[in-house]
Design a protein around this motif. Structure first.
Motif, short mmCIF file in Angstrom:
data_model
loop_
_atom_site.label_atom_id
_atom_site.label_comp_id
_atom_site.label_asym_id
_atom_site.label_seq_id
_atom_site.Cartn_x
_atom_site.Cartn_y
_atom_site.Cartn_z
N VAL A 31 43.38 -41.20 -16.66
CA VAL A 31 43.70 -42.33 -17.76
C VAL A 31 44.64 -42.73 -16.50
CG1 VAL A 31 43.86 -41.09 -19.67
CG2 VAL A 31 45.66 -41.02 -18.27
N SER A 32 45.01 -42.51 -15.23
CA SER A 32 46.23 -42.90 -14.42
C SER A 32 45.48 -43.68 -13.95
CB SER A 32 46.40 -42.51 -13.41
OG SER A 32 45.35 -41.51 -12.32
N ARG A 33 43.72 -43.82 -13.43
CA ARG A 33 43.24 -45.24 -12.69
C ARG A 33 43.00 -46.27 -13.38
NH1 ARG A 33 39.69 -40.64 -12.52
NH2 ARG A 33 37.71 -40.93 -13.85
N TYR A 34 43.34 -46.48 -15.36
CA TYR A 34 42.52 -47.81 -16.03
C TYR A 34 43.62 -48.48 -16.00
CZ TYR A 34 39.10 -44.71 -16.42
OH TYR A 34 37.28 -44.65 -16.65
N ARG A 35 43.70 -49.59 -16.45
CA ARG A 35 44.38 -50.49 -16.90
C ARG A 35 44.62 -50.50 -18.36
NH1 ARG A 35 47.03 -48.86 -13.94
NH2 ARG A 35 46.90 -49.84 -10.85
N PRO A 36 45.49 -51.26 -19.43
CA PRO A 36 46.58 -51.52 -18.65
C PRO A 36 47.62 -49.92 -17.83
CG PRO A 36 46.81 -51.39 -21.10
CD PRO A 36 45.64 -51.09 -20.38
N ALA A 37 47.81 -50.44 -17.50
CA ALA A 37 48.95 -48.93 -16.81
C ALA A 37 49.59 -48.01 -17.78
CB ALA A 37 49.89 -49.40 -15.49
N PHE A 38 49.63 -47.03 -18.09
CA PHE A 38 49.99 -45.74 -18.35
C PHE A 38 51.57 -44.55 -17.14
CE2 PHE A 38 46.74 -45.59 -20.33
CZ PHE A 38 46.65 -45.62 -21.62
N THR A 39 52.30 -44.41 -18.13
CA THR A 39 52.78 -43.89 -17.15
C THR A 39 53.99 -42.29 -17.59
OG1 THR A 39 55.49 -44.42 -16.20
CG2 THR A 39 55.28 -45.12 -18.47
N ILE A 49 58.89 -39.66 -22.99
CA ILE A 49 57.24 -39.25 -23.99
C ILE A 49 56.75 -38.98 -22.44
CG2 ILE A 49 55.86 -41.23 -24.83
CD1 ILE A 49 57.49 -43.05 -25.98
N ASP A 50 55.85 -38.08 -23.04
CA ASP A 50 55.13 -37.39 -22.55
C ASP A 50 54.10 -37.97 -21.81
OD1 ASP A 50 55.72 -34.45 -22.75
OD2 ASP A 50 54.69 -34.54 -24.30
N LEU A 51 53.55 -39.25 -22.23
CA LEU A 51 52.59 -40.09 -21.75
C LEU A 51 52.75 -41.30 -22.83
CD1 LEU A 51 50.43 -40.33 -19.34
CD2 LEU A 51 48.81 -39.86 -21.38
N ALA A 52 52.52 -42.82 -21.82
CA ALA A 52 52.93 -43.97 -22.86
C ALA A 52 52.12 -44.92 -22.19
CB ALA A 52 54.60 -44.06 -22.70
N ARG A 54 53.18 -49.09 -21.86
CA ARG A 54 53.93 -49.79 -21.82
C ARG A 54 53.72 -50.77 -22.78
NH1 ARG A 54 57.32 -48.83 -16.82
NH2 ARG A 54 58.24 -47.22 -17.78
N ARG A 55 52.28 -51.63 -22.52
CA ARG A 55 51.45 -53.12 -22.83
C ARG A 55 50.89 -51.89 -24.14
NH1 ARG A 55 47.18 -56.01 -20.02
NH2 ARG A 55 46.87 -57.37 -21.69
N ALA A 56 50.96 -51.13 -24.19
CA ALA A 56 49.77 -51.62 -25.40
C ALA A 56 51.05 -50.31 -26.59
CB ALA A 56 48.70 -50.42 -25.47
N ARG A 57 52.63 -50.29 -25.95
CA ARG A 57 53.10 -49.61 -26.82
C ARG A 57 52.54 -48.16 -27.57
NH1 ARG A 57 58.46 -50.97 -26.27
NH2 ARG A 57 59.09 -51.21 -28.65
N LEU A 58 52.32 -47.77 -26.47
CA LEU A 58 51.03 -46.48 -27.39
C LEU A 58 52.19 -45.02 -26.55
CD1 LEU A 58 48.75 -44.59 -27.99
CD2 LEU A 58 47.82 -45.70 -26.48
N ALA A 59 52.91 -44.31 -27.57
CA ALA A 59 53.13 -43.04 -26.80
C ALA A 59 52.13 -41.83 -27.14
CB ALA A 59 54.40 -42.86 -28.00
N VAL A 60 51.56 -41.27 -26.26
CA VAL A 60 51.04 -40.03 -26.65
C VAL A 60 51.97 -38.80 -26.01
CG1 VAL A 60 48.94 -39.06 -25.47
CG2 VAL A 60 48.99 -41.55 -25.37
N GLU A 61 51.83 -37.68 -27.29
CA GLU A 61 52.75 -36.77 -27.16
C GLU A 61 51.56 -35.47 -26.96
OE1 GLU A 61 55.88 -36.19 -26.80
OE2 GLU A 61 56.54 -38.20 -27.26
N LEU A 62 51.85 -34.56 -25.79
CA LEU A 62 51.33 -33.22 -25.36
C LEU A 62 51.79 -32.26 -26.11
CD1 LEU A 62 49.59 -34.70 -22.17
CD2 LEU A 62 48.98 -35.44 -24.23
N ASP A 63 51.13 -31.42 -27.11
CA ASP A 63 51.87 -30.32 -27.73
C ASP A 63 51.47 -28.94 -27.67
OD1 ASP A 63 53.97 -32.38 -29.01
OD2 ASP A 63 52.63 -32.72 -30.45
N GLY A 64 52.47 -28.34 -27.52
CA GLY A 64 52.00 -26.91 -26.88
C GLY A 64 52.18 -26.06 -27.95
N SER A 65 52.44 -24.74 -27.25
CA SER A 65 52.80 -23.72 -28.63
C SER A 65 53.79 -24.03 -29.10
CB SER A 65 52.29 -21.83 -28.42
OG SER A 65 52.73 -21.71 -27.07
N GLN A 66 54.84 -24.33 -28.10
CA GLN A 66 56.51 -23.83 -28.56
C GLN A 66 56.82 -25.29 -29.37
OE1 GLN A 66 55.32 -25.60 -26.15
NE2 GLN A 66 55.91 -27.85 -25.83
#
Length: 137
Positions: A31-39, A49-52, A54-66
């Protein structure tokens, strides 16, 4: 001088950014090569936030076994971010590692939806057009 973000939180985000999990790397490379940019590892005090996007106000949480035993805490965290205007989606690391392209596509579609969606009928790109000859000089 007062800092806006706790230095310990900044140090933790930097540590997480420098030591990504395999699932984080799999998604980031897609996803790093796409726009809008992710951080990665965006600080929204008191959380990171694991991956976000900002422009879309989208927070992506990558959950492991913990996170199996932390459903209540994760729900509170998601609710807090939602109150701040973020849309939160959660993906399990095992899902990402088994289908990284599908997970990346899902994230990008969610970002597009947050930004108002994509056009239902995109314009064709030179499909069916007869080629016109250029005049010879």
């Amino acid at each position: 001088m007062r800092r806006r973000i706790d230095p310990e939180l900044t140090a933790r985000a930097r540590q997480l950014r420098n030591n990504p999990t395999p699932a984080e790397l799999a998604i980031w490379h897609r996803v790093s090569r796409y726009r809008p940019a992710f951080t990665r590892q965006l600080i929204v005090p008191p959380f990171i936030i694991d991956l976000a996007c900002r422009r879309a106000r989208l927070a992506v949480e990558l959950d492991g076994s913990q996170h199996i035993d932390r459903a209540l805490q994760d729900a509170g965290r998601s609710a807090y971010l939602a109150r701040l205007g973020w849309r939160v989606i959660r993906l399990w690391n095992s899902e990402i590692l088994s289908n990284p392209d599908g997970a990346a596509e899902y994230i990008l579609l969610q970002a597009a939806e947050c930004l108002g969606g994509t056009h239902p009928q995109p314009l064709p790109f030179r499909e069916g057009r007869a080629r016109t000859r250029r005049a010879d000089p």
